[in-house]
Design a protein around this motif. Structure first.
Motif, PDB file in Angstrom:
ATOM      1  N   ALA A 108      10.436  12.667  12.178  1.00 26.41           N
ATOM      2  CA  ALA A 108      11.391  12.145  13.161  1.00 26.41           C
ATOM      3  C   ALA A 108      11.837  10.741  12.787  1.00 26.41           C
ATOM      4  O   ALA A 108      12.977  10.343  13.063  1.00 26.41           O
ATOM      5  CB  ALA A 108      10.764  12.156  14.554  1.00 26.41           C
ATOM      6  N   GLN A 109      10.937   9.969  12.201  1.00 29.00           N
ATOM      7  CA  GLN A 109      11.319   8.713  11.547  1.00 29.00           C
ATOM      8  C   GLN A 109      10.750   8.756  10.137  1.00 29.00           C
ATOM      9  O   GLN A 109       9.546   8.935   9.948  1.00 29.00           O
ATOM     10  CB  GLN A 109      10.787   7.490  12.295  1.00 29.00           C
ATOM     11  CG  GLN A 109      11.235   6.181  11.646  1.00 29.00           C
ATOM     12  CD  GLN A 109      10.768   4.950  12.413  1.00 29.00           C
ATOM     13  OE1 GLN A 109      10.521   4.999  13.608  1.00 29.00           O
ATOM     14  NE2 GLN A 109      10.659   3.834  11.709  1.00 29.00           N
ATOM     15  N   ALA A 122       3.456  -4.862   2.883  1.00 29.44           N
ATOM     16  CA  ALA A 122       3.949  -3.607   3.456  1.00 29.44           C
ATOM     17  C   ALA A 122       2.942  -2.496   3.230  1.00 29.44           C
ATOM     18  O   ALA A 122       2.173  -2.526   2.268  1.00 29.44           O
ATOM     19  CB  ALA A 122       5.295  -3.228   2.833  1.00 29.44           C
ATOM     20  N   VAL A 123       2.963  -1.523   4.139  1.00 31.61           N
ATOM     21  CA  VAL A 123       2.141  -0.326   3.979  1.00 31.61           C
ATOM     22  C   VAL A 123       2.993   0.897   4.294  1.00 31.61           C
ATOM     23  O   VAL A 123       4.010   0.809   4.987  1.00 31.61           O
ATOM     24  CB  VAL A 123       0.907  -0.335   4.917  1.00 31.61           C
ATOM     25  CG1 VAL A 123       0.029  -1.544   4.667  1.00 31.61           C
ATOM     26  CG2 VAL A 123       1.323  -0.265   6.390  1.00 31.61           C
ATOM     27  N   HIS A 124       2.565   2.047   3.760  1.00 29.34           N
ATOM     28  CA  HIS A 124       3.158   3.338   4.093  1.00 29.34           C
ATOM     29  C   HIS A 124       2.147   4.105   4.929  1.00 29.34           C
ATOM     30  O   HIS A 124       0.957   4.120   4.618  1.00 29.34           O
ATOM     31  CB  HIS A 124       3.528   4.100   2.821  1.00 29.34           C
ATOM     32  CG  HIS A 124       4.629   3.429   2.054  1.00 29.34           C
ATOM     33  ND1 HIS A 124       4.404   2.340   1.246  1.00 29.34           N
ATOM     34  CD2 HIS A 124       5.973   3.687   1.995  1.00 29.34           C
ATOM     35  CE1 HIS A 124       5.555   1.947   0.713  1.00 29.34           C
ATOM     36  NE2 HIS A 124       6.510   2.751   1.144  1.00 29.34           N
ATOM     37  N   ARG A 157      -0.546  -6.222   7.919  1.00 23.16           N
ATOM     38  CA  ARG A 157       0.675  -6.008   7.140  1.00 23.16           C
ATOM     39  C   ARG A 157       1.871  -6.565   7.895  1.00 23.16           C
ATOM     40  O   ARG A 157       1.844  -6.746   9.113  1.00 23.16           O
ATOM     41  CB  ARG A 157       0.904  -4.541   6.827  1.00 23.16           C
ATOM     42  CG  ARG A 157       1.266  -3.641   8.017  1.00 23.16           C
ATOM     43  CD  ARG A 157       0.049  -3.145   8.741  1.00 23.16           C
ATOM     44  NE  ARG A 157       0.342  -2.042   9.648  1.00 23.16           N
ATOM     45  CZ  ARG A 157      -0.577  -1.470  10.421  1.00 23.16           C
ATOM     46  NH1 ARG A 157      -1.841  -1.884  10.406  1.00 23.16           N
ATOM     47  NH2 ARG A 157      -0.244  -0.466  11.207  1.00 23.16           N
ATOM     48  N   LEU A 158       2.928  -6.820   7.113  1.00 24.65           N
ATOM     49  CA  LEU A 158       4.196  -7.290   7.667  1.00 24.65           C
ATOM     50  C   LEU A 158       5.103  -6.112   8.001  1.00 24.65           C
ATOM     51  O   LEU A 158       5.588  -5.989   9.126  1.00 24.65           O
ATOM     52  CB  LEU A 158       4.877  -8.223   6.661  1.00 24.65           C
ATOM     53  CG  LEU A 158       6.273  -8.719   7.018  1.00 24.65           C
ATOM     54  CD1 LEU A 158       6.221  -9.595   8.265  1.00 24.65           C
ATOM     55  CD2 LEU A 158       6.884  -9.496   5.847  1.00 24.65           C
ATOM     56  N   HIS A 159       5.340  -5.232   7.027  1.00 23.34           N
ATOM     57  CA  HIS A 159       6.219  -4.071   7.211  1.00 23.34           C
ATOM     58  C   HIS A 159       5.398  -2.779   7.206  1.00 23.34           C
ATOM     59  O   HIS A 159       4.444  -2.653   6.432  1.00 23.34           O
ATOM     60  CB  HIS A 159       7.248  -3.974   6.082  1.00 23.34           C
ATOM     61  CG  HIS A 159       8.204  -5.122   6.016  1.00 23.34           C
ATOM     62  ND1 HIS A 159       9.006  -5.494   7.071  1.00 23.34           N
ATOM     63  CD2 HIS A 159       8.501  -5.985   4.994  1.00 23.34           C
ATOM     64  CE1 HIS A 159       9.751  -6.525   6.715  1.00 23.34           C
ATOM     65  NE2 HIS A 159       9.461  -6.844   5.461  1.00 23.34           N
ATOM     66  N   THR A 160       5.801  -1.839   8.047  1.00 26.71           N
ATOM     67  CA  THR A 160       5.201  -0.500   8.040  1.00 26.71           C
ATOM     68  C   THR A 160       6.305   0.520   7.815  1.00 26.71           C
ATOM     69  O   THR A 160       7.269   0.593   8.586  1.00 26.71           O
ATOM     70  CB  THR A 160       4.487  -0.213   9.375  1.00 26.71           C
ATOM     71  OG1 THR A 160       3.461  -1.174   9.582  1.00 26.71           O
ATOM     72  CG2 THR A 160       3.865   1.188   9.353  1.00 26.71           C
ATOM     73  N   PHE A 161       6.172   1.296   6.739  1.00 20.71           N
ATOM     74  CA  PHE A 161       7.139   2.350   6.435  1.00 20.71           C
ATOM     75  C   PHE A 161       6.537   3.704   6.804  1.00 20.71           C
ATOM     76  O   PHE A 161       5.502   4.091   6.258  1.00 20.71           O
ATOM     77  CB  PHE A 161       7.492   2.341   4.946  1.00 20.71           C
ATOM     78  CG  PHE A 161       8.170   1.089   4.480  1.00 20.71           C
ATOM     79  CD1 PHE A 161       9.435   0.760   4.934  1.00 20.71           C
ATOM     80  CD2 PHE A 161       7.538   0.237   3.594  1.00 20.71           C
ATOM     81  CE1 PHE A 161      10.069  -0.398   4.507  1.00 20.71           C
ATOM     82  CE2 PHE A 161       8.159  -0.918   3.152  1.00 20.71           C
ATOM     83  CZ  PHE A 161       9.427  -1.240   3.609  1.00 20.71           C
ATOM     84  N   LEU A 191       0.863  -1.171   0.000  1.00 16.43           N
ATOM     85  CA  LEU A 191       0.000   0.000   0.000  1.00 16.43           C
ATOM     86  C   LEU A 191       0.909   1.234   0.000  1.00 16.43           C
ATOM     87  O   LEU A 191       1.709   1.413   0.924  1.00 16.43           O
ATOM     88  CB  LEU A 191      -0.903  -0.036   1.234  1.00 16.43           C
ATOM     89  CG  LEU A 191      -2.023   1.005   1.361  1.00 16.43           C
ATOM     90  CD1 LEU A 191      -3.117   0.483   2.294  1.00 16.43           C
ATOM     91  CD2 LEU A 191      -1.523   2.344   1.887  1.00 16.43           C
ATOM     92  N   TYR A 192       0.796   2.034  -1.032  1.00 14.94           N
ATOM     93  CA  TYR A 192       1.625   3.232  -1.181  1.00 14.94           C
ATOM     94  C   TYR A 192       0.803   4.469  -0.811  1.00 14.94           C
ATOM     95  O   TYR A 192       0.771   4.885   0.331  1.00 14.94           O
ATOM     96  CB  TYR A 192       2.191   3.317  -2.598  1.00 14.94           C
ATOM     97  CG  TYR A 192       3.158   2.200  -2.904  1.00 14.94           C
ATOM     98  CD1 TYR A 192       4.506   2.308  -2.563  1.00 14.94           C
ATOM     99  CD2 TYR A 192       2.730   1.027  -3.524  1.00 14.94           C
ATOM    100  CE1 TYR A 192       5.401   1.284  -2.825  1.00 14.94           C
ATOM    101  CE2 TYR A 192       3.624  -0.013  -3.791  1.00 14.94           C
ATOM    102  CZ  TYR A 192       4.952   0.123  -3.437  1.00 14.94           C
ATOM    103  OH  TYR A 192       5.834  -0.889  -3.696  1.00 14.94           O
ATOM    104  N   SER A 193       0.119   5.073  -1.773  1.00 17.35           N
ATOM    105  CA  SER A 193      -0.694   6.261  -1.487  1.00 17.35           C
ATOM    106  C   SER A 193      -2.040   5.892  -0.875  1.00 17.35           C
ATOM    107  O   SER A 193      -2.694   6.723  -0.247  1.00 17.35           O
ATOM    108  CB  SER A 193      -0.927   7.064  -2.765  1.00 17.35           C
ATOM    109  OG  SER A 193      -1.756   6.325  -3.660  1.00 17.35           O
TER     110      SER A 193
END
Length: 357
Positions: A212-213, A172-174, A200-204, A143-145
């Motif tokens: 800050a991150q 993954a998601v943003h 989700r597995l990864h969260t960006f 998931l991007y936008s």
């Protein structure tokens, strides 16, 4: 060629061994070396190229999704008591796997990975599930936008059975896209009596308002380079005419405070600048570039680019920096002006990223 360079080239090639397997010539150290050597034309010497390779190896080791890993993740999801309750075998018989993606083939490909998992764990095929369903399962790689999942679900949701739950599952998601799609999907689903859960597995983290991150590419302020200055001048004009309140165009000098993506601030600064410099050059090539085409990846907003770092065995998104995927050595100029690390499959819907040169 130095030993360190050879080690990095081989390591990256090993990670990417199944990228678009059977569709393209296998990615090997020579392919990767041909890609990274191009940065010398933009002022990045052998030492800088080793840093670029080192950062790419670090990112891909942590976040590249191989086919085997994808299968393992889907197997864990499809047998999860957290998702399906204490008796997944009973619950999953009342599930419906959605095939509602409006563009691309990621959903169909992931459903094909699910078939042997469902057969071996439950003796079920994708067509064997209960009617009417109690739950719906929507799969996509990233998931991007948030626009893709929102548009897919918005078109489908009137057909959903009231009282059911929609599970949206991603590798993954943003965070900005997740925030947007959660709001949009849940508001619409509520009208039809459908509960919504995201997995989700990864969260960006990619909020430019709260950097800050920040887990994507985003370059520090720079000037004095022809193509970057030209791009910044054009995008700044668009930003001035915008009715939106926009975040900083460049990454603030003291941010991020936390960085789990890059090995050091110095290495981050170098690879981001390299990708911006090459990306700004690429953006300058089309006579009339797609308005979403940005140096650090396609983005709806007036920015340096989305800056995604995520890729899978299937493909790489155009939200990633152009330096990673743009170009085709087998096409005429200007497509042959850059040799991509990740030869990309284009979703041919509206105007593609390849036209209007």
């Amino acid at each position: 060629m130095t030993n360190q360079r050879q080690i990095l080239l081989q390591s990256i090639a090993t990670i990417l061994v199944d990228y678009r397997q059977g569709e393209i010539t296998a990615i090997d150290p020579n392919h990767i070396n041909r890609w990274v050597t191009q940065f010398s034309k933009f002022g990045f010497d052998d030492e800088a190229q080793i840093i670029i390779l080192g950062e790419m190896e670090r990112i891909l080791k942590s976040y590249y999704i191989s086919r085997n890993f994808a299968q393992s993740f889907l197997a864990s999801i499809l047998t999860s008591q957290k998702l399906f309750g204490t008796n997944p075998a009973a619950t999953i018989r009342n599930a419906q796997f959605l095939q509602i993606q409006r563009k691309g083939n990621s959903q169909n490909d992931l459903l094909n990975l699910c078939k042997p998992i469902l057969q071996s764990n439950y003796g079920l095929n994708l067509t064997d599930f209960g009617d009417p369903p109690n739950i719906y399962i929507y799969l996509d790689d990233c998931l991007y936008s948030g626009n893709t999942v929102w548009r897919d679900v918005n078109e489908w949701i009137p057909n959903a059975v009231r009282g059911t739950t929609l599970h949206l599952i991603f590798f993954a998601v943003h965070t900005e896209g997740l925030r947007y799609s959660q709001k949009q999907v849940q508001l619409e689903a509520k009208k039809y009596g459908v509960a919504v859960k995201f997995w989700r597995l990864h969260t960006f983290k990619n909020s430019r308002w709260k950097p800050a991150q920040f887990d994507c590419f985003w370059t520090l302020q720079t000037s004095g380079e022809k193509f970057i200055d030209r791009y910044v001048q054009e995008i700044s004009k668009r930003r001035q005419n915008s009715n939106r309140t926009l975040p900083d165009l460049f990454r603030p000098a003291n941010m991020p405070i936390q960085d789990r993506i890059f090995s050091s601030p110095t290495a981050r600064n170098l690879i981001e600048y390299a990708f911006l410099k090459v990306g700004a050059y690429i953006v300058s090539l089309p006579r009339s570039p797609n308005v979403s085409m940005k140096p650090l990846g396609y983005d709806y907003f007036d920015s340096l680019g989305f800056g995604a770092i995520f890729a899978t065995y299937r493909n790489i998104a155009n939200n990633c920096p152009l330096a990673l995927w743009w170009g085709d050595p087998n096409k005429a100029y200007p497509l042959n002006a850059w040799y991509p690390l990740f030869p990309r499959t284009v979703n041919m819907t509206t105007a593609s990223e390849w036209e209007r040169f």
